[in-house]
Design an enzyme around this catalytic site. Structure first.
Site, PDB file in Angstrom:
ATOM      1  N   ASP A   1       0.867  -1.162   0.000  1.00  0.00           N
ATOM      2  CA  ASP A   1       0.000   0.000   0.000  1.00  0.00           C
ATOM      3  C   ASP A   1       0.915   1.227   0.000  1.00  0.00           C
ATOM      4  O   ASP A   1       2.142   1.097   0.190  1.00  0.00           O
ATOM      5  CB  ASP A   1      -0.902  -0.046   1.241  1.00  0.00           C
TER       6      ASP A   1
ATOM      7  N   ASP B   1      -0.071   4.936   1.466  1.00  0.00           N
ATOM      8  CA  ASP B   1      -0.202   5.790   2.646  1.00  0.00           C
ATOM      9  C   ASP B   1       0.008   4.990   3.921  1.00  0.00           C
ATOM     10  O   ASP B   1      -0.618   3.948   4.144  1.00  0.00           O
ATOM     11  CB  ASP B   1      -1.588   6.438   2.668  1.00  0.00           C
TER      12      ASP B   1
ATOM     13  N   ASP C   1      -1.476  -0.876   6.133  1.00  0.00           N
ATOM     14  CA  ASP C   1      -1.738  -0.405   7.494  1.00  0.00           C
ATOM     15  C   ASP C   1      -3.170  -0.650   7.934  1.00  0.00           C
ATOM     16  O   ASP C   1      -3.448  -0.672   9.137  1.00  0.00           O
ATOM     17  CB  ASP C   1      -1.433   1.093   7.600  1.00  0.00           C
TER      18      ASP C   1
END
Length: 606
Positions: A159, A161, A444
């Site tokens: 990912d 961010d 996250d």
């Protein structure tokens, strides 16, 4: 004594004694072995010819346990007499004479007996935890929920961010202030709300929010609310009121709780780091209406705050702030660059799947890695619309040209160096052939990034949990180690001696219970005064922690933790004792993973 030595000592003793069940209340005149004779009574058969029928109650004082007048007096063997005559300073005597249990002194009263056990255990705990015992813990470690061999992983996915790009806390303040402005300007909320400034450490990730009641709370893995962690606005709600609001229980039914993606019909779980300013704004807005005695609908407030936060992202404010000052907002850029270089040098294939737009990702990756950052990745997908990317099979891939404009041709392959938008995982698997445990994906968000990949597709998953850095520092502190170990030991003492039901014992237990609650509050406040650790409630894992163990094979504070491990390294999950197993893994004493119900017995081997 080093912490390793402590573990060795405790391990040996618990191996021999750890499986004993807590003693039950026993009738009088039951013979038991005294300490002075225990060495000679290692087997259950005692030679009657030597007269070694010793009796002493090590669990409670009672004059009725003494031999009756009709029984022959106790006679110890020759070897025992020699031990009792050891001089001061003799081996094993610790500088004092050994205690004789044949004294004619009157037995201590029940209260004195309980407090003596308490004091002995407390001295032992403080002796067992030397300063610096937990300093070996650090935030650069990768923790394993499942066994993972990096040698078997050929493809690494990411990912963007809070995974490839780590952001500073300054971003939360801007998101909060801008969304608060939208509430006032767009949704016409009272301007007085603007006076509420952002509170950096008010909330933690993983909390639940009761939409209809307007309550922010922490829930454990068994759907129970942790007492003392329920807030209406900025004020705590008493446990009695919580019980009243939830029908006499702290339990939140599954039908009301957050669904698979954390969005239940009545309760929502805030799982990503971007939700921290949203939770704070919810608390502030609730607090304003309550403090000013203004009637409002909590459901409307929740929807308005959610939409205001969404506007910050949809209108591109966050992207603009970060692109305007990359050095201020992006952390660990050199480490991200080092990780990518290392993986490529090892011959690994890399891909990127993110919900962020290409212009934003391009700016950030150029800042961290350089203009040729696309050369590191075999496939780059932006605006993927996760988690729907992993579950839907409708949206096709579209290619972007060098200007970021959409192309119209049908995508029959995913080429290196190209940028693709939207799409779905099923086409991704068909076009790449990347399947199963040879793929390791980092993200996250436990739900949006990892859940479907693990449960539906068998990929390996790695969770990025930045909060580990803060929490590991606390767990490594000597104060935490001593407090938590004493809390565990006191709980074990209460568990073992709870058979004493007389009035005097009950008074002592009330004091112990009060101290136990104070210790629990102390350990909670070390992490966060309102909600404590994101991983634990009083003694159970949190709802967040349970999802972390279910949806991630490994987890770490940042992507840079990979730099500490060899490319062929295997992560082995630590075998923690189940409730019915003997606590034999002493390396976890300081982190609270070991049960110590019989810690007071350790004094006999010191």
């Amino acid at each position: 004594m080093s912490f390793k030595s402590v573990g060795t000592v405790l391990t040996r003793t618990l191996w021999a004694r750890g499986n004993r069940t807590p003693p039950l209340a026993r009738p009088p005149r039951v013979n038991r072995l005294s300490t002075s004779c225990r060495a000679l009574a290692g087997s259950k058969q005692i030679e009657k010819s030597k007269g070694q029928s010793c009796s002493s109650d090590t669990d409670r004082p009672s004059s009725s346990d003494a031999p009756s007048s009709s029984e022959p007096p106790h006679k110890c063997g020759t070897g025992e007499k020699k031990r009792l005559k050891e001089t001061v300073g003799a081996p094993g005597a610790s500088g004092v004479r050994r205690r004789s249990f044949t004294s004619n002194a009157a037995p201590m009263d029940q209260t004195s007996f309980l407090w003596s056990r308490y004091n002995d255990l407390k001295r032992l705990v403080y002796d067992l935890i030397p300063p610096g015992a937990c300093k070996s813990l650090n935030s650069s470690v990768i923790y394993a929920n499942n066994e993972v061999s990096l040698e078997e992983v050929d493809i690494y996915g990411f990912d963007y961010d809070y995974t490839l790009a780590q952001y500073s806390n300054a971003l939360n303040t801007l998101i909060y202030d801008t969304a608060k402005g939208f509430l006032i300007e767009h949704f016409k909320y009272p301007e007085e709300i603007a006076k509420y400034e952002y509170i950096p450490n008010f909330t933690v990730r993983g909390l639940h929010y009761d939409i209809q009641k307007g309550l922010l709370m922490k829930i454990d893995a068994f759907h129970y609310i942790e007492p003392g962690t329920v807030y209406r606005g900025l004020s705590p709600v008493s446990d009695d009121e919580v019980l009243y609001l939830y029908g006499g229980t702290f339990h939140v039914p599954l039908s009301q709780d957050s669904g698979f993606y954390g969005k239940g019909p009545k309760v929502k779980q805030f799982m990503d780091i971007f939700s921290i300013p949203e939770m704070t704004l919810l608390a502030v807005a609730n607090d304003f209406f309550i403090a000013n005695d203004i009637e409002y609908d909590p459901v409307h407030l929740f929807k308005d705050v959610s939409e205001a936060i969404g506007m910050v992202h949809l209108k591109g404010y966050m992207y603009k702030w970060i692109m305007q000052d990359l050095d201020k907002f992006i952390l660990r850029k050199e480490e991200t660059d080092a990780v990518l270089h290392r993986l490529v040098s090892q011959g690994k294939k890399l891909f990127l799947i993110t919900n962020s737009p290409f212009s934003f990702v391009d700016k950030g990756m150029t800042h961290m890695v350089g203009k040729n950052w696309r050369d590191f990745f075999d496939v780059v997908i932006v605006q993927a619309d996760k988690p729907h990317f992993f579950t839907d099979c409708i949206k096709p891939f579209r290619r972007l040209d060098n200007n970021g404009d959409l192309r119209w041709e049908k995508i029959n392959r995913l080429d290196k160096g190209q940028i693709y938008k939207q799409g779905n995982l099923f086409d991704f698997l068909r076009l790449t052939g990347w399947r199963g445990s040879k793929v390791l994906y980092f993200g996250d968000h436990l739900y949006s990034d990892l859940a479907d990949l693990m449960l539906r597709h068998g990929w390996r998953t790695a969770a990025i949990v930045p909060e580990l850095e803060h929490e590991t520092k606390i767990v490594s502190a000597h104060r935490y180690a001593v407090t938590l170990t004493w809390l565990q030991a006191l709980t074990g003492l209460m568990e073992r001696l709870q058979t004493h039901r007389d009035p005097a014992s009950k008074k002592v237990f009330l004091e112990w219970q009060k101290e136990r609650e104070e210790l629990r509050v102390m350990t909670k406040n070390l992490f966060n005064p309102q909600f404590g650790s994101i991983f634990r409630t009083c003694h159970n894992p949190t709802y967040f922690s349970r999802r972390l163990s279910r949806f991630s094979d490994i987890y770490m504070a940042s992507l840079s933790c990979l730099l500490n491990y060899d490319p062929s390294y295997t992560f082995y999950p630590r075998r923690t004792p189940l409730q019915h197993e003997a606590p034999l893994w002493m390396d976890q004493l300081c982190t609270g993973c070991m049960k110590t119900p019989h810690l007071d017995d350790m004094a006999s081997i010191r």
